[in-house]
Enzyme design. Structure first.
Site, PDB file in Angstrom:
ATOM      1  N   THR A  18      94.594   8.285   4.646  1.00 55.23           N
ATOM      2  CA  THR A  18      96.052   8.283   4.546  1.00 55.23           C
ATOM      3  C   THR A  18      96.714   9.574   5.008  1.00 55.23           C
ATOM      4  O   THR A  18      97.919   9.738   4.837  1.00 55.23           O
ATOM      5  CB  THR A  18      96.476   8.009   3.087  1.00 55.23           C
ATOM      6  OG1 THR A  18      95.898   9.016   2.233  1.00 55.23           O
ATOM      7  CG2 THR A  18      96.014   6.631   2.641  1.00 55.23           C
ATOM      8  N   ALA A  62      91.356   4.228   1.815  1.00 51.64           N
ATOM      9  CA  ALA A  62      92.001   4.375   3.120  1.00 51.64           C
ATOM     10  C   ALA A  62      92.047   5.833   3.521  1.00 51.64           C
ATOM     11  O   ALA A  62      91.994   6.729   2.676  1.00 51.64           O
ATOM     12  CB  ALA A  62      93.427   3.813   3.094  1.00 51.64           C
ATOM     13  N   ASP A  68      80.399   4.971   0.558  1.00 47.63           N
ATOM     14  CA  ASP A  68      80.868   5.755   1.694  1.00 47.63           C
ATOM     15  C   ASP A  68      81.268   4.804   2.817  1.00 47.63           C
ATOM     16  O   ASP A  68      80.422   4.144   3.424  1.00 47.63           O
ATOM     17  CB  ASP A  68      79.755   6.698   2.164  1.00 47.63           C
ATOM     18  CG  ASP A  68      80.216   7.655   3.263  1.00 47.63           C
ATOM     19  OD1 ASP A  68      81.340   7.470   3.777  1.00 47.63           O
ATOM     20  OD2 ASP A  68      79.448   8.573   3.594  1.00 47.63           O
ATOM     21  N   GLY A 113      91.907   7.021  -5.521  1.00 46.88           N
ATOM     22  CA  GLY A 113      93.220   7.103  -4.900  1.00 46.88           C
ATOM     23  C   GLY A 113      94.319   6.682  -5.851  1.00 46.88           C
ATOM     24  O   GLY A 113      94.068   6.218  -6.971  1.00 46.88           O
ATOM     25  N   GLN A 114      95.564   6.809  -5.404  1.00 50.16           N
ATOM     26  CA  GLN A 114      96.705   6.496  -6.259  1.00 50.16           C
ATOM     27  C   GLN A 114      96.704   5.031  -6.702  1.00 50.16           C
ATOM     28  O   GLN A 114      96.767   4.728  -7.898  1.00 50.16           O
ATOM     29  CB  GLN A 114      98.007   6.804  -5.514  1.00 50.16           C
ATOM     30  CG  GLN A 114      98.212   8.267  -5.196  1.00 50.16           C
ATOM     31  CD  GLN A 114      99.513   8.495  -4.458  1.00 50.16           C
ATOM     32  OE1 GLN A 114     100.561   8.682  -5.071  1.00 50.16           O
ATOM     33  NE2 GLN A 114      99.462   8.492  -3.143  1.00 50.16           N
ATOM     34  N   THR A 149     100.300  -1.171   5.759  1.00 46.24           N
ATOM     35  CA  THR A 149     101.418  -0.228   5.709  1.00 46.24           C
ATOM     36  C   THR A 149     102.610  -0.654   6.547  1.00 46.24           C
ATOM     37  O   THR A 149     102.474  -1.403   7.524  1.00 46.24           O
ATOM     38  CB  THR A 149     100.930   1.155   6.203  1.00 46.24           C
ATOM     39  OG1 THR A 149     102.027   2.067   6.288  1.00 46.24           O
ATOM     40  CG2 THR A 149     100.303   1.048   7.592  1.00 46.24           C
ATOM     41  N   ASP A 150     103.769  -0.128   6.191  1.00 46.67           N
ATOM     42  CA  ASP A 150     104.979  -0.303   6.984  1.00 46.67           C
ATOM     43  C   ASP A 150     104.866   0.395   8.333  1.00 46.67           C
ATOM     44  O   ASP A 150     105.606   0.086   9.267  1.00 46.67           O
ATOM     45  CB  ASP A 150     106.187   0.253   6.227  1.00 46.67           C
ATOM     46  CG  ASP A 150     105.994   1.707   5.814  1.00 46.67           C
ATOM     47  OD1 ASP A 150     105.046   1.974   5.047  1.00 46.67           O
ATOM     48  OD2 ASP A 150     106.769   2.585   6.250  1.00 46.67           O
ATOM     49  N   TYR A 184      95.052  -3.391   1.611  1.00 45.26           N
ATOM     50  CA  TYR A 184      96.405  -2.839   1.681  1.00 45.26           C
ATOM     51  C   TYR A 184      96.669  -2.244   3.056  1.00 45.26           C
ATOM     52  O   TYR A 184      95.880  -1.442   3.560  1.00 45.26           O
ATOM     53  CB  TYR A 184      96.602  -1.771   0.600  1.00 45.26           C
ATOM     54  CG  TYR A 184      96.433  -2.336  -0.787  1.00 45.26           C
ATOM     55  CD1 TYR A 184      97.492  -2.960  -1.444  1.00 45.26           C
ATOM     56  CD2 TYR A 184      95.194  -2.301  -1.420  1.00 45.26           C
ATOM     57  CE1 TYR A 184      97.323  -3.522  -2.695  1.00 45.26           C
ATOM     58  CE2 TYR A 184      95.012  -2.852  -2.678  1.00 45.26           C
ATOM     59  CZ  TYR A 184      96.079  -3.464  -3.303  1.00 45.26           C
ATOM     60  OH  TYR A 184      95.912  -4.024  -4.543  1.00 45.26           O
ATOM     61  N   TYR A 203      97.677   6.644  12.594  1.00 49.24           N
ATOM     62  CA  TYR A 203      97.499   6.010  11.288  1.00 49.24           C
ATOM     63  C   TYR A 203      97.934   4.549  11.324  1.00 49.24           C
ATOM     64  O   TYR A 203      97.200   3.657  10.884  1.00 49.24           O
ATOM     65  CB  TYR A 203      98.290   6.779  10.227  1.00 49.24           C
ATOM     66  CG  TYR A 203      98.367   6.069   8.900  1.00 49.24           C
ATOM     67  CD1 TYR A 203      97.258   5.981   8.067  1.00 49.24           C
ATOM     68  CD2 TYR A 203      99.558   5.481   8.474  1.00 49.24           C
ATOM     69  CE1 TYR A 203      97.331   5.319   6.852  1.00 49.24           C
ATOM     70  CE2 TYR A 203      99.646   4.830   7.260  1.00 49.24           C
ATOM     71  CZ  TYR A 203      98.531   4.752   6.449  1.00 49.24           C
ATOM     72  OH  TYR A 203      98.609   4.094   5.238  1.00 49.24           O
TER      73      TYR A 203
END
Length: 293
Positions: A69, A67, A43, A18-19, A108-109, A106, A132
């Site tokens: 996403t 995640a 996995d 991921g990023q 999220t907003d 991590y 989400y």
């Protein structure tokens, strides 16, 4: 109470493709022996597989950058979103508690509904408006409920030079169009994934790394339309941006209009702070130009 970490730590990193995970694989390397696992090696839909990996590696630190996403797709796949974003972190947390490991995760907003007039603080009451956001909030709860040592970062509007994100979409569309309609009533702090990884590594490198819940976002905020304009200005793209309200760009999953996160607690406890979104974008695009050259 936090526990000092030595330099000889064994670190398990999930979501390496991921990023944020791709950047973490590099920034965490100086901190210890990093075991980088992608989806093929770990996995998250197989709880027993997670337990087996944790038992075999016995990490001192687990950094969970994996995640689900796909925000809009999650509306049609709630079970899958919760399996990856809530149930899997819960298993990681249970195993981390058993091993005495620190779990970095991590969020999220999108755990907030966006109705607050000010930036959100860690003690504001969450009220996610989409699947989400609910799945990520459930992941936070599972980690806290496990009793493991944990460090949860809520981040927002992540972009980078790989994967799928707003920056890459704008760069692609700039080659195809001369005008774009972009939402102007959603406000947040676009965040380069490398800055998230570097700040995470800096927090873990402290003699006593922080634990608990922290917001990690830039000091300044902007709308998606404003972000697009700055992308085109810095890249010299001749694209006109037309501001539109969210109502003119309907999506399956509603987004909070206010995605601003206050990162004052992180600064106060660690001295760490992300630069403004403008500075982060300039750094990211400079990195892109270096790769092109």
């Amino acid at each position: 109470m936090t526990t000092p970490l030595s330099r000889a730590q064994k670190i398990l990193l999930t979501g390496a493709n991921g990023q944020v995970g791709w950047e973490l694989a590099r920034t965490l390397a100086p901190l210890g022996e990093v075991h980088v696992l992608g989806r093929s090696q770990l996995d998250l839909l197989r709880p027993d597989g997670i337990r087996d990996v944790m038992a075999r590696l016995r990490p001192d630190i687990v950094v969970n950058a994996a995640a689900y996403t796909a925000v809009d797709q999650a509306e049609a796949e709630p079970a899958l979103a919760f399996a990856v974003n809530a149930e899997a972190p819960g298993v990681l947390a249970d195993e981390a508690r058993r091993l005495g490991a620190l779990l970095v995760h991590y969020s999220t907003d999108y755990v907030f509904d966006g109705s607050k007039a000010e930036p959100y603080r860690e003690d504001d009451v969450p009220n996610p408006q989409n699947v989400y956001g609910r799945s990520k909030l459930a992941g936070e709860a599972a980690i806290r409920g496990s009793g493991c040592r944990h460090l949860i970062f809520r981040i927002s509007w992540i972009y980078g030079l790989r994967g799928g994100n707003f920056l890459l979409t704008m760069l692609r569309l700039a080659r195809e169009r001369t005008e774009l309609k972009v939402v102007m009533d959603q406000i947040g702090a676009p965040t380069w994934c490398r800055l998230v990884a570097e700040t995470t590594a800096a927090a873990l490198a402290r003699e006593q790394p922080p634990e608990g819940l922290y917001h990690m976002a830039g000091a300044e905020t902007v709308s998606w339309a404003g972000f697009a304009r700055e992308i085109f200005r810095l890249t010299g793209a001749a694209v006109a941006v037309r501001d539109i309200p969210s109502s003119e760009y309907p999506l399956s999953a509603p987004r909070p209009l206010n995605s601003r996160l206050c990162s004052g607690r992180l600064l106060a406890d660690t001295g760490l702070a992300l630069p403004s979104w403008r500075h982060g974008l300039a750094l990211c695009l400079a990195d892109r130009m270096a790769d092109v050259v």
